[in-house]
Design a protein around this motif. Structure first.
Motif, short mmCIF file in Angstrom:
data_model
loop_
_atom_site.label_atom_id
_atom_site.label_comp_id
_atom_site.label_asym_id
_atom_site.label_seq_id
_atom_site.Cartn_x
_atom_site.Cartn_y
_atom_site.Cartn_z
N PRO A 1 -2.78 72.63 37.24
CA PRO A 1 -2.06 72.84 38.50
C PRO A 1 -2.49 71.80 39.52
O PRO A 1 -3.48 71.08 39.31
CB PRO A 1 -2.50 74.25 38.92
CG PRO A 1 -3.90 74.35 38.39
CD PRO A 1 -3.87 73.61 37.07
N ALA B 1 -4.86 74.58 43.92
CA ALA B 1 -4.09 75.76 43.52
C ALA B 1 -5.00 76.84 42.94
O ALA B 1 -4.81 78.02 43.18
CB ALA B 1 -3.02 75.37 42.49
N SER C 1 -5.15 82.52 42.59
CA SER C 1 -4.23 81.57 43.19
C SER C 1 -4.57 81.43 44.66
O SER C 1 -4.57 82.41 45.41
CB SER C 1 -2.78 82.06 43.02
OG SER C 1 -1.87 81.15 43.57
N GLN D 1 -0.58 81.66 46.58
CA GLN D 1 0.53 80.72 46.70
C GLN D 1 1.24 80.39 45.39
O GLN D 1 2.14 79.56 45.38
CB GLN D 1 0.03 79.42 47.32
CG GLN D 1 -0.89 78.61 46.40
CD GLN D 1 -1.27 77.26 46.98
OE1 GLN D 1 -0.90 76.96 48.11
NE2 GLN D 1 -1.99 76.47 46.22
N GLY D 2 0.83 80.97 44.28
CA GLY D 2 1.50 80.62 43.04
C GLY D 2 1.33 81.67 41.95
O GLY D 2 0.59 82.64 42.12
N ARG D 3 2.03 81.47 40.86
CA ARG D 3 1.97 82.36 39.70
C ARG D 3 1.95 81.52 38.43
O ARG D 3 2.48 80.41 38.38
CB ARG D 3 3.18 83.30 39.65
CG ARG D 3 3.25 84.31 40.78
CD ARG D 3 2.13 85.33 40.69
NE ARG D 3 2.24 86.33 41.73
CZ ARG D 3 1.72 86.23 42.94
NH1 ARG D 3 1.07 85.12 43.28
NH2 ARG D 3 1.85 87.19 43.83
N TRP E 1 8.07 71.65 37.31
CA TRP E 1 6.66 72.03 37.13
C TRP E 1 6.38 72.04 35.64
O TRP E 1 6.98 72.79 34.88
CB TRP E 1 6.41 73.39 37.78
CG TRP E 1 6.73 73.35 39.24
CD1 TRP E 1 7.91 73.66 39.83
CD2 TRP E 1 5.86 72.90 40.29
NE1 TRP E 1 7.85 73.46 41.18
CE2 TRP E 1 6.61 72.99 41.49
CE3 TRP E 1 4.55 72.45 40.33
CZ2 TRP E 1 6.06 72.64 42.73
CZ3 TRP E 1 4.00 72.09 41.55
CH2 TRP E 1 4.76 72.19 42.73
N TRP F 1 2.17 76.85 35.72
CA TRP F 1 1.98 77.28 37.10
C TRP F 1 3.16 76.86 37.96
O TRP F 1 3.65 75.73 37.85
CB TRP F 1 0.70 76.65 37.67
CG TRP F 1 0.36 77.10 39.08
CD1 TRP F 1 -0.38 78.17 39.44
CD2 TRP F 1 0.74 76.45 40.29
NE1 TRP F 1 -0.49 78.25 40.81
CE2 TRP F 1 0.20 77.20 41.36
CE3 TRP F 1 1.50 75.30 40.59
CZ2 TRP F 1 0.38 76.85 42.70
CZ3 TRP F 1 1.68 74.96 41.92
CH2 TRP F 1 1.12 75.72 42.95
N VAL F 2 3.63 77.78 38.82
CA VAL F 2 4.66 77.44 39.81
C VAL F 2 4.24 77.98 41.16
O VAL F 2 3.56 79.02 41.25
CB VAL F 2 6.05 78.00 39.43
CG1 VAL F 2 6.55 77.41 38.12
CG2 VAL F 2 6.04 79.52 39.36
N PRO F 3 4.62 77.31 42.24
CA PRO F 3 4.33 77.83 43.57
C PRO F 3 5.38 78.86 43.97
O PRO F 3 6.45 78.94 43.37
CB PRO F 3 4.45 76.58 44.45
CG PRO F 3 5.51 75.78 43.77
CD PRO F 3 5.33 76.02 42.28
N HIS F 4 5.07 79.65 44.97
CA HIS F 4 6.10 80.48 45.57
C HIS F 4 5.97 80.40 47.08
O HIS F 4 4.92 80.63 47.65
CB HIS F 4 6.02 81.93 45.08
CG HIS F 4 4.79 82.67 45.50
ND1 HIS F 4 4.57 83.10 46.79
CD2 HIS F 4 3.71 83.07 44.80
CE1 HIS F 4 3.41 83.72 46.86
NE2 HIS F 4 2.85 83.71 45.66
#
Length: 235
Positions: free
Chosen positions: A121, A125, A75, A79-81, A116, A175-178
């Motif tokens: 992604p 990403a 990532s 920045q994401g999972r 999402w 995929w989602v950002p955090h």
């Protein structure tokens, strides 16, 4: 009583296909209206979250400027999972059921004021495994997603399911950002309800906490991807 509490109390009823009338009392389910008797119940388990994935074999990918060997994907900039859901059961056996048009692209989650969806992604990403400051460009993202999808998805893109009950154990990886978490535990383990676009569908979670999957030093691989749903917690 909130929706999750109601679903926990009535899980056996839902899974037995006997809750059509009770669905009318659910907040948020009134929109089903006369279609409530045709509602499809999708039970799922959020089994794992992971940050990086190792391909079975390296792939050579042409980007805008050069060709690179990719052993897997991480990532970019941490920045994401990826959230891994397993579809435990699709119950399409109500009194007025019709065939259900399953479409994996209809799955999504709501997170950080955005939706999402299942699918590639955003550009940038993906990052090179063990080098998460090298982001993939648009050309690379398309090729990497094709390989990633082939190794993580174990079910169809689309399928017409006749009335009845199916226990598919298909994976849905989103995929989602955090950007809004305060510590690494929160960053790595978002627990988000899986949603399905298109009525009438009722989503039922098994309410298990996701396991922590691959990080940059120990990426998850095809053989490490979950293939089963876990039993719901006893309490």
């Amino acid at each position: 009583m909130n929706l999750n509490e109601w679903l926990r109390m009535n899980r056996r009823c839902l899974l037995a296909g006997a809750c059509v009338s009770l669905l009318l009392m659910l907040p948020g389910c009134a929109t089903l209206g006369p279609n409530v008797s045709k509602a499809v119940t999708i039970e799922y388990d959020q089994v794992m979250n992971f940050e990086s994935f190792r391909f079975k074999d390296p792939i050579s990918v042409q980007g805008h400027f050069q060709k690179n060997e990719w052993f897997g994907v991480g990532s970019y900039g941490d920045q994401g999972r990826w959230l891994v859901y397993v579809i435990c059961a699709i119950r399409n056996d109500g009194p007025s059921q019709e065939s259900f048009n399953f479409n994996i692209s209809n799955f999504y989650v709501n997170h950080e004021d955005a939706s999402w969806r299942y699918g590639p992604p955003p550009d940038g990403a993906f990052a090179m495994l063990n080098h998460n400051l090298y982001p993939a460009d648009g050309l690379e993202t398309a090729a990497l997603w094709k390989q990633f999808r082939a190794e993580t998805q174990n079910g169809p893109d689309k399928m017409v399911l006749p009335p009845g009950v199916t226990f598919p154990l298909w994976r849905v990886v989103i995929w989602v950002p955090h950007t809004q978490y305060a510590n690494e535990t929160e960053i790595f383990r978002p627990e988000l309800p899986l949603r399905y676009e298109g009525a009438p569908v009722v989503m039922v979670s098994r309410n298990n906490r996701p396991e922590l999957g691959g990080d940059l030093e120990n990426p998850v691989s095809h053989s490490g991807m979950p293939t089963e749903c876990r039993p719901p917690p006893l309490n």
